[in-house]
Design a protein around this motif. Sequence first.
Motif, PDB file in Angstrom:
ATOM      1  N   TRP A   1      23.385 -19.964  13.425  1.00  0.00           N
ATOM      2  CA  TRP A   1      24.446 -20.359  12.495  1.00  0.00           C
ATOM      3  C   TRP A   1      24.789 -21.843  12.649  1.00  0.00           C
ATOM      4  O   TRP A   1      25.095 -22.518  11.690  1.00  0.00           O
ATOM      5  CB  TRP A   1      25.683 -19.476  12.704  1.00  0.00           C
ATOM      6  CG  TRP A   1      25.837 -18.407  11.665  1.00  0.00           C
ATOM      7  CD1 TRP A   1      26.908 -18.195  10.857  1.00  0.00           C
ATOM      8  CD2 TRP A   1      24.880 -17.395  11.310  1.00  0.00           C
ATOM      9  NE1 TRP A   1      26.691 -17.135  10.023  1.00  0.00           N
ATOM     10  CE2 TRP A   1      25.456 -16.614  10.278  1.00  0.00           C
ATOM     11  CE3 TRP A   1      23.595 -17.063  11.755  1.00  0.00           C
ATOM     12  CZ2 TRP A   1      24.811 -15.529   9.688  1.00  0.00           C
ATOM     13  CZ3 TRP A   1      22.939 -15.995  11.162  1.00  0.00           C
ATOM     14  CH2 TRP A   1      23.550 -15.245  10.142  1.00  0.00           C
ATOM     15  N   THR A   2      24.748 -22.361  13.900  1.00  0.00           N
ATOM     16  CA  THR A   2      25.002 -23.792  14.061  1.00  0.00           C
ATOM     17  C   THR A   2      23.912 -24.597  13.381  1.00  0.00           C
ATOM     18  O   THR A   2      24.155 -25.665  12.816  1.00  0.00           O
ATOM     19  CB  THR A   2      25.067 -24.168  15.539  1.00  0.00           C
ATOM     20  OG1 THR A   2      26.010 -23.332  16.189  1.00  0.00           O
ATOM     21  CG2 THR A   2      25.465 -25.615  15.733  1.00  0.00           C
ATOM     22  N   PHE A   3      22.695 -24.062  13.413  1.00  0.00           N
ATOM     23  CA  PHE A   3      21.597 -24.791  12.797  1.00  0.00           C
ATOM     24  C   PHE A   3      21.509 -24.579  11.287  1.00  0.00           C
ATOM     25  O   PHE A   3      20.554 -25.022  10.655  1.00  0.00           O
ATOM     26  CB  PHE A   3      20.267 -24.473  13.501  1.00  0.00           C
ATOM     27  CG  PHE A   3      20.074 -25.321  14.731  1.00  0.00           C
ATOM     28  CD1 PHE A   3      20.598 -24.924  15.955  1.00  0.00           C
ATOM     29  CD2 PHE A   3      19.422 -26.539  14.649  1.00  0.00           C
ATOM     30  CE1 PHE A   3      20.455 -25.728  17.086  1.00  0.00           C
ATOM     31  CE2 PHE A   3      19.273 -27.344  15.773  1.00  0.00           C
ATOM     32  CZ  PHE A   3      19.785 -26.940  16.985  1.00  0.00           C
ATOM     33  N   THR A   4      22.518 -23.904  10.692  1.00  0.00           N
ATOM     34  CA  THR A   4      22.614 -23.997   9.236  1.00  0.00           C
ATOM     35  C   THR A   4      23.241 -25.324   8.868  1.00  0.00           C
ATOM     36  O   THR A   4      23.231 -25.732   7.706  1.00  0.00           O
ATOM     37  CB  THR A   4      23.492 -22.875   8.643  1.00  0.00           C
ATOM     38  OG1 THR A   4      24.817 -22.994   9.152  1.00  0.00           O
ATOM     39  CG2 THR A   4      22.924 -21.512   8.951  1.00  0.00           C
ATOM     40  N   ASP A   5      23.834 -25.997   9.884  1.00  0.00           N
ATOM     41  CA  ASP A   5      24.519 -27.253   9.614  1.00  0.00           C
ATOM     42  C   ASP A   5      23.592 -28.447   9.817  1.00  0.00           C
ATOM     43  O   ASP A   5      23.250 -29.148   8.865  1.00  0.00           O
ATOM     44  CB  ASP A   5      25.763 -27.356  10.503  1.00  0.00           C
ATOM     45  CG  ASP A   5      26.525 -28.644  10.302  1.00  0.00           C
ATOM     46  OD1 ASP A   5      27.368 -28.981  11.156  1.00  0.00           O
ATOM     47  OD2 ASP A   5      26.289 -29.328   9.283  1.00  0.00           O
TER      48      ASP A   5
END
Lengths: 104, 548, 222
Positions: A93-97
């Motif tokens: 989810w952090t790497f959706t940013d």
Amino acid sequence: MSGHDHEEEQNHHEPTYGTPILVFIGLVALTCITVSSTVIKLSATASVLLAMTVATIKATLVVYFFMHLKYEKKYLGLFFAIPVIILVIIFLWTFTDYPFRVYN
Amino acid sequence: MSSSHAHTSYLDVKDKYQFKPLNWILSVDHKRIGVMYLYTAFAFFIVALLIGVTIKLEKMFPGQQIYGPEFYNKLFTTHSVIMIFLFIIPTMPSIFGNFFLPIMIGAKDVSFPRLNLVSYWIYVLGAGIAVGGIVLGSPTSLIGGADTGWTFTPPNSTLSGSAVSSTLLAAFILGWGTILTAINFIVTIHRMRAPNMKFLKMPLFVWTLYVTSWIQLIATPVVGITLMLQVMERFMPIGWFDPTKGGDPVLFQHMFWIYSHPAVYIMILPAMGAISEVITTFSQKAIFGYFSMVLSTVGIAAVGYFVWAHHMFLTGMSEVAQFVFSFFTFLVAIPTAIKVFNWTATLYKGSIKLDSPMLFAIGFLFNFSIGGFTGLFLGALNVDVQLHGTDFVVAHFHYTMFGGAGFGIFAAVHYWFPKMFGRIINEGVAKLSFFLVFIGFNVLYFPMFILGVYGMPRRYHDYVSRDFFDPIQKISSVGAMILATGVIIMVLNWIISGSRGKKASDNPWGGTTLEWKVETPPTLFNFDKVPTVVNDVYDYDAKGGLHG
Amino acid sequence: MSNNQDGAFFYLGTSPHVEHEDKEAAKFGMWLFLYTELLLFGALFLAYAVYRSIYPKEFEIAASHLDRTVGTVNTIVLLFSSLTVVIAIVAIQKGNKMLSAFMLILTMACAFTFLIIKTFEWKAKFDSGIFLVPQSNIGEASAVLSALPQGQQVFYGLYFVMTGLHALHVIIGIGIFIVILVFLFRDIIHKKDVVFLENSGLYWHIVDLIWIFLFPLYYLVV
């Protein structure tokens, strides 16, 4: 009076010296593999993936044998999945940013 | 089991130490520990409440009346730090969980009673450090604690001269206390249930404590290390979150909210559990949809890990992230709505008694629904652009955390007070206090939705005088005073009833869970022998006591 | 808890020869605590992952200044110490108290070795001018560090904090093993009750596990 029957010796497995030593040898071998794999020219992503895969295998050996999870009751192994899964979610989810940021 | 303790309540156990307080401070009895948390947590609650009133007093009129913006920043930071870390997060698990979890599952104590006591001492230590920071300030900013907001966003929290580090350290320590409690509860629920009490026969309050403990266990370490990094960043130019050194301040926010969003579920789930208990008892009807209540509890906890960055829509995150987090924010509303539906369905055709616990429960339903709906507004990306950082957000989270979790806590006190202390709370005064609290609460916070839509920013000490702003601000501030009056009456009622109230029977409300089957107040080891659980947990037609 | 006849009273210190009332509970509690360690370091790994994705080249350059051989040796040392603690448990389960004690001492020796090697590593960095310094002492961090490209600064910040936190856990582990050794000699840990030793072993394996992931991420960056 803990409200629980005395089935405490759930690991009816006889402790041995041999298995841990074999596991250790395996761990050392995997360490050698991961160190020597750095000579192969891989892309940044691929090399991280390879390193993390080897690390995960080593970790699995440590958790399964050294930490005795193989011989414990099932729930302990199932619950171990919880922090692992949450960590995976947190990373994903952090790497959706970050990869998708657009800088002007 | 020692039968000499047969009918001595836990309050009257023979003292071991001459110096009376030691018999409590060194007690590993889960009930005494719960009561100690009660006193400590509510003392902090009153302090933070009064700070809130002070905030609203300043905002009642445009222009500066009492104090300036620097002090205002410290006030709202201190208010939120106390409310979140010293009151809402610990209260339901550490007071009512500690007191009632073992009894509700038929156990004599938790699995690790000494660890339980240590958790309380850690709570006091963390609270002490926070208070120290508030009272002593920092070398460059005397009195008043941190001024960064409880969200401690860098670079403000790196550069601020106020007592940020001590507050961060306090939060870090408090986090470990809650982790130890969580470990205790999880192991207790797994290992110490009465023989026939399968997981799906546990009271819903126990389920919420169980799930909440897992959330606490998994989420708290993330914020722990994040806060420590921020402390380091204040003292060392590491550049974790400092753009001039290659860091990203948004990363702090990611790491912070990865805990702090699940934290709101830590705050609400046990309160929801208590509401479930109250609603079923005061409808004399089994909870509607027990299994879906269990599933929705787990669902809220699980999906709650997917939504944290909805607090960060305006930080410059990628659009992909914005989309993902908005989508999952809408999803998490579903299990929550299931719960509201089930509570309502439980009321339907129940034989409802509107005693004070039930009044707070119904107030919860009203307030929490508003809070939940307004969360959907904020979860919508386009609307959030307008509403982020306004009083709309402040109203939203007060409706869920105060109108929801807070009212749940008040309901729990009124419900379980007779069992804990053996005395009935004065019902007339309790009802009066409920109406003052409920009305005051809504008069205080509902106008803030309107203010927010019209652009009133949050965390602002002052505002420009405008035709429609001014009266709304005044109304809101009056609401604060009504609310505070109601709360003080409510708490005084508890204190006075505690020593002068009528003696309570074992089961004044007609509950079916195990705590109503033991003595009032409970004896030291709760049960004479391990109870046999025969009926379903909310079976109001069943006869029989502890042993079937 | 059997050592609380009158539950309201608190004992500091364990009386010897008290069996664990519920061994499974003690073990489960330990595992739950270890989950928090996974998440604690997991958050740091997250920060590492984010910054490495932002600064891939700088991370590569900075990591090349770490000594790969030294890192590998440290890895083997920790793996070996995990082995010795397992042998210690097996030994006492077979009633061999002396072997168990010897294995524990060996484990601690490995831990010390790890720390000594780490100290030399850090010292090498400090000597080359790369270290984290409190703001009040010097206006900026070491001049060398601040002159580096930003990505490398972030790398070193992460390096010191993560290996430092890990080393702190190693130190705590040594402290725990000292206590365990005392318990072993006092027969609080014995053939029928190895829970304390097992739990300390679990802790130690997690420390090893963290390093298993730290090692390739800091020393094997290509």
